[in-house]
Design a protein around this motif. Structure first.
Motif, PDB file in Angstrom:
ATOM      1  N   ASP A 240     121.708  61.343  22.172  1.00 27.07           N
ATOM      2  CA  ASP A 240     122.000  61.908  20.905  1.00 27.07           C
ATOM      3  C   ASP A 240     123.178  61.814  20.565  1.00 27.07           C
ATOM      4  OD1 ASP A 240     119.729  63.583  21.160  1.00 27.07           O
ATOM      5  OD2 ASP A 240     120.310  65.359  22.350  1.00 27.07           O
ATOM      6  N   GLU A 241     124.294  61.609  21.380  1.00 33.93           N
ATOM      7  CA  GLU A 241     125.441  61.203  20.781  1.00 33.93           C
ATOM      8  C   GLU A 241     125.530  59.761  20.053  1.00 33.93           C
ATOM      9  OE1 GLU A 241     128.586  63.065  24.083  1.00 33.93           O
ATOM     10  OE2 GLU A 241     127.271  61.548  24.722  1.00 33.93           O
ATOM     11  N   LEU A 242     124.654  58.623  20.442  1.00 34.92           N
ATOM     12  CA  LEU A 242     124.623  57.593  19.805  1.00 34.92           C
ATOM     13  C   LEU A 242     123.924  57.670  18.480  1.00 34.92           C
ATOM     14  CD1 LEU A 242     123.842  55.203  22.569  1.00 34.92           C
ATOM     15  CD2 LEU A 242     125.770  55.186  21.384  1.00 34.92           C
ATOM     16  N   THR A 243     122.802  58.706  18.243  1.00 40.94           N
ATOM     17  CA  THR A 243     122.192  58.860  17.099  1.00 40.94           C
ATOM     18  C   THR A 243     123.327  59.818  16.231  1.00 40.94           C
ATOM     19  OG1 THR A 243     120.322  59.190  18.267  1.00 40.94           O
ATOM     20  CG2 THR A 243     120.298  60.432  15.990  1.00 40.94           C
ATOM     21  N   ASP A 244     124.008  60.460  16.595  1.00 41.51           N
ATOM     22  CA  ASP A 244     125.031  61.239  15.726  1.00 41.51           C
ATOM     23  C   ASP A 244     126.106  60.214  15.129  1.00 41.51           C
ATOM     24  OD1 ASP A 244     123.958  63.978  16.273  1.00 41.51           O
ATOM     25  OD2 ASP A 244     125.427  64.225  17.676  1.00 41.51           O
ATOM     26  N   LEU A 245     126.308  59.277  16.152  1.00 34.55           N
ATOM     27  CA  LEU A 245     127.364  58.027  15.506  1.00 34.55           C
ATOM     28  C   LEU A 245     126.673  57.385  14.425  1.00 34.55           C
ATOM     29  CD1 LEU A 245     129.234  57.454  19.040  1.00 34.55           C
ATOM     30  CD2 LEU A 245     130.116  58.480  16.924  1.00 34.55           C
ATOM     31  N   ASP A 246     125.414  57.042  14.691  1.00 35.08           N
ATOM     32  CA  ASP A 246     124.649  56.151  13.698  1.00 35.08           C
ATOM     33  C   ASP A 246     124.701  56.955  12.496  1.00 35.08           C
ATOM     34  OD1 ASP A 246     122.880  53.721  12.818  1.00 35.08           O
ATOM     35  OD2 ASP A 246     121.300  54.943  13.000  1.00 35.08           O
ATOM     36  N   ARG A 247     124.275  58.112  12.497  1.00 33.53           N
ATOM     37  CA  ARG A 247     124.061  59.143  11.199  1.00 33.53           C
ATOM     38  C   ARG A 247     125.618  59.039  10.641  1.00 33.53           C
ATOM     39  NH1 ARG A 247     122.792  63.498  13.807  1.00 33.53           N
ATOM     40  NH2 ARG A 247     120.675  63.181  13.672  1.00 33.53           N
ATOM     41  N   VAL A 248     126.451  59.027  11.116  1.00 30.58           N
ATOM     42  CA  VAL A 248     128.075  59.120  10.518  1.00 30.58           C
ATOM     43  C   VAL A 248     128.115  57.621   9.808  1.00 30.58           C
ATOM     44  CG1 VAL A 248     130.502  58.978  10.749  1.00 30.58           C
ATOM     45  CG2 VAL A 248     129.149  60.412  11.991  1.00 30.58           C
ATOM     46  N   VAL A 249     127.723  56.742  10.601  1.00 37.68           N
ATOM     47  CA  VAL A 249     127.806  55.286   9.904  1.00 37.68           C
ATOM     48  C   VAL A 249     126.911  55.077   8.852  1.00 37.68           C
ATOM     49  CG1 VAL A 249     127.393  52.563  10.260  1.00 37.68           C
ATOM     50  CG2 VAL A 249     128.349  54.096  12.102  1.00 37.68           C
ATOM     51  N   GLU A 250     125.706  55.563   8.695  1.00 37.21           N
ATOM     52  CA  GLU A 250     124.786  55.605   7.822  1.00 37.21           C
ATOM     53  C   GLU A 250     125.172  56.327   6.534  1.00 37.21           C
ATOM     54  OE1 GLU A 250     120.224  56.491   7.854  1.00 37.21           O
ATOM     55  OE2 GLU A 250     121.316  58.545   8.027  1.00 37.21           O
ATOM     56  N   ALA A 251     125.920  57.504   6.750  1.00 43.00           N
ATOM     57  CA  ALA A 251     126.513  58.210   5.565  1.00 43.00           C
ATOM     58  C   ALA A 251     127.600  57.528   5.041  1.00 43.00           C
ATOM     59  CB  ALA A 251     126.820  59.673   6.086  1.00 43.00           C
ATOM     60  N   LYS A 252     128.416  56.964   5.853  1.00 40.49           N
ATOM     61  CA  LYS A 252     129.702  56.220   5.233  1.00 40.49           C
ATOM     62  C   LYS A 252     129.182  55.214   4.468  1.00 40.49           C
ATOM     63  CE  LYS A 252     132.321  59.463   6.523  1.00 40.49           C
ATOM     64  NZ  LYS A 252     132.832  60.221   5.565  1.00 40.49           N
ATOM     65  N   LEU A 253     128.369  54.278   4.895  1.00 40.04           N
ATOM     66  CA  LEU A 253     127.883  53.048   4.188  1.00 40.04           C
ATOM     67  C   LEU A 253     126.999  53.604   2.727  1.00 40.04           C
ATOM     68  CD1 LEU A 253     126.074  51.250   7.310  1.00 40.04           C
ATOM     69  CD2 LEU A 253     128.314  50.618   5.852  1.00 40.04           C
TER      70      LEU A 253
ATOM     71  N   GLY B  74     130.082  47.368   5.771  1.00 37.74           N
ATOM     72  CA  GLY B  74     130.255  47.608   7.349  1.00 37.74           C
ATOM     73  C   GLY B  74     131.811  47.073   7.508  1.00 37.74           C
ATOM     74  N   PHE B  75     132.281  46.049   6.931  1.00 35.59           N
ATOM     75  CA  PHE B  75     133.611  45.724   7.283  1.00 35.59           C
ATOM     76  C   PHE B  75     134.593  47.016   6.808  1.00 35.59           C
ATOM     77  CE2 PHE B  75     137.733  44.214   5.648  1.00 35.59           C
ATOM     78  CZ  PHE B  75     138.118  43.333   6.820  1.00 35.59           C
ATOM     79  N   ILE B  76     134.479  47.528   5.901  1.00 34.09           N
ATOM     80  CA  ILE B  76     135.030  48.767   5.111  1.00 34.09           C
ATOM     81  C   ILE B  76     135.055  49.784   6.248  1.00 34.09           C
ATOM     82  CG2 ILE B  76     135.310  50.451   3.558  1.00 34.09           C
ATOM     83  CD1 ILE B  76     134.188  48.271   1.389  1.00 34.09           C
ATOM     84  N   VAL B  77     133.834  50.183   6.714  1.00 35.68           N
ATOM     85  CA  VAL B  77     133.731  51.330   7.792  1.00 35.68           C
ATOM     86  C   VAL B  77     134.464  50.789   9.028  1.00 35.68           C
ATOM     87  CG1 VAL B  77     132.218  52.479   9.140  1.00 35.68           C
ATOM     88  CG2 VAL B  77     131.711  52.171   6.846  1.00 35.68           C
ATOM     89  N   ALA B  78     134.203  49.582   9.439  1.00 36.78           N
ATOM     90  CA  ALA B  78     134.953  49.026  10.852  1.00 36.78           C
ATOM     91  C   ALA B  78     136.728  49.035  10.606  1.00 36.78           C
ATOM     92  CB  ALA B  78     134.384  47.475  11.015  1.00 36.78           C
ATOM     93  N   MET B  79     136.969  49.177   9.784  1.00 36.34           N
ATOM     94  CA  MET B  79     138.305  48.815   9.532  1.00 36.34           C
ATOM     95  C   MET B  79     139.075  50.178   9.810  1.00 36.34           C
ATOM     96  SD  MET B  79     140.070  46.075   8.550  1.00 36.34           S
ATOM     97  CE  MET B  79     141.217  46.511   7.633  1.00 36.34           C
TER      98      MET B  79
END
Length: 171
Positions: A70-83, A107-112
């Protein structure tokens, strides 16, 4: 832990051990005054950050080791929304690239980290031409798959793929 706050905290924690030079280079990229048609490839501070991306991602994976599905899904959801939120024509005009290339640029922008992400969202000229971090785009989805055997379903109804944010691509 709130998902977005937790995500940005995790990103910063993954950058932190990479040292003063790397983190100073991230700040320089964030706070620079971009020149028209600026190409940072082969120049500090971009070279410093680009060289550190692999170790950053390794740190991010290590910091995520004990997370539940669930925590990994939540983090993936944040990445998805940010992208999705920075899937905009004005940002693509600076980063360049095909549909996949633009996804990897986001992806670079988010990773920064949050500061760079916010700077680019407010002023697309802060983005870096042809800077990419493909692994960041599906980082937590792949961790979920490796650890739990399935890809997470974020249930968001949005896509991280390029040109999928109608607000970012005026017709």
């Amino acid at each position: 832990m709130k998902s977005e706050e937790g995500f940005w905290g995790l990103v910063e924690a993954a950058w932190a051990p990479l040292g003063v030079e790397v983190n100073q280079a991230r700040r320089e990229l964030t706070h620079r005054t971009p020149a028209p048609d600026e190409d940072l490839h082969g120049k500090p501070p971009f070279v410093v950050v680009e060289a550190a991306l692999k170790e950053f991602l390794s740190n991010l994976g290590s910091l995520s080791e004990g997370l539940s599905a669930d925590e990994l899904t939540d983090l993936d959801r944040v990445v998805e929304a940010k992208l999705h939120d920075i899937d905009r024509a004005d940002i693509q005009a600076v980063t360049d690239g095909s549909d996949d290339g633009f996804l990897y640029a986001r992806g670079f922008i988010v990773a920064m980290g949050r500061d760079f992400y916010t700077a680019v969202a407010e002023d697309p000229k802060k983005a870096v031409l042809d800077a990419e971090c493909e692994r960041m785009c599906y980082f937590f989805a792949h961790l979920h798959h490796e650890r739990y055997g399935t890809f997470p379903d974020t249930g968001s109804g949005i896509s991280r793929e390029s040109c999928s944010n109608p607000a970012g691509w005026p017709r």
